[in-house]
Design a protein around this motif. Sequence first.
Motif: not given
Length: 504
Positions: A13-30, A478-481, A484-490
């Motif tokens: 997928a190109d960069a725009s694919y993941f830009e539309k599926r972005g998450l934000s970081r916030y959570a700590g231990v508690w 036939h349409r897997l992207i 991050p988890e797929e790249e890690f596995a491969l």
Amino acid sequence: MDNSSSGVSYKKADASYFEKRGLSRYAGVWSLWALGVGAVISGHFSGWNFGFATGGWGGMLVAGMIIAVMYLGLTFSIAEMSPALPHTGAAYSFARTAMGPWGGFITGLCENVEYVLTPAVIVTFITAYVNSILGLDPVYSPLLWVLFYVIFLALNVFGLELSFKVTLVITLISLAVLVFFWISAIPNMDFSRWALNIGVGPDGAAVELPEGNGSFFPFGFSGVLATLPFAVWLFLAIEQLPLAAEESVDPKRDMPKGIILGIITLMISAFMIVLLNPSLPGIGAFHLGSSLEPLLDGFKAVYGDGGVVLLGFVALTGLIASFHTILYAQGRQIYSLSRAGYFPTALSVTHPKFKTPHVAMLTGAIVGLAVMMTIWFALGATEGGSIIGSVLLNMAVFGAMFSYIMQAISFIMLRRNLPDIERPFRSPLGIPGAVLTIIIAVITLLYQVQDPNFTKGVIWVALWFAIAIAYFALVGRHRLILSPEEEFALEHKQAAVNAAASKA
């Protein structure tokens, strides 16, 4: 990109694919601790108590201890895998790396059943509480289901920070309510008279002993085993924590801490509620075996009916905490499978402003409500309302048990096949702990089969699986992207192949 050995193909997928599926970081231990405890805590307010009817008080206690061992093995395994594979996919991600795309998909599907249906079970209990508190006619329950879904979907969609703050606050309030109940109950408890008031009738069913002082195990060891599916409700959904991996500030450091603190908190709370709730005068284990509002019943026993509205709303907090947090997990679970192409990719688009997977959450909510409405209108308000909670609970537990088995197998395979991946935390229970998790989960499933409500639910789960597997076999694989988890596995699969070749 083909992966013929697994029968799947990928596209980059190109960069725009993941830009539309972005998450934000916030959570700590508690925040993570609150997410895990909040997801489970409703099980200490409603649902667990049905086990008294199958095992008596001693059966419920021992079943809870056995299930606690299963969850210890599971959570320690997850605490090792989640910082090693810090992806939103969680269970699917673990299984994908260990067993390939089909193993990942089946595991994700099991978890999908759990996270779509568990909020539906919880909203059933919430509605029962509200109906009892306000004296509403149960015929209007579907309107309350929709109302609660709308409110808490909105809280989850409009910002990650808001969602986690709400989670922390209502989880702390829920625990404070439980502690208040324990303190109130201890001076009033009469254990032998009330907690041991279950005997066995001529037909083998539970009967009430007017004077109490019955057996700890009225149904013997078979009663303990029959109670395992209900004891699961005391811990169900703690495993959702790794779904927050990509929204955690430092998942490698914080995720294991959050998981372990969460399971310790829940084990203490589970013991206290199992001991105290049935020990109160006028309540007892026999009544709780069929109660939809066990904690409210306990508060009434201590404080009377005078403040029933206030006490009822206090007792609602745990259910609300779990409903809110599992809606969060539902969205991330669907999002991760969609982002990687296992589900239609449109489901993983995140909100352009709030960076939350609003499409996934809305879709999961619609499916959960559709299942509830189908049962309700097919059977009628009276019959549908009486079985909807138990049928969906069985369906959710069924999906959960299979996902636990797959996650434990993933842990064992990762230990053996990928020993060199970075593991910031290592499970002190190791492979034996994972094996124990598998054994207890299998036994729980075998006894769950004996519940007549299981048969009603499992047909729908089988249909759910059949449709999803057909979609993946015909279209999705036939349409897997390369998420991050797929790249890690491969990458790690190739590294393991290269290492084996160099040794040869």
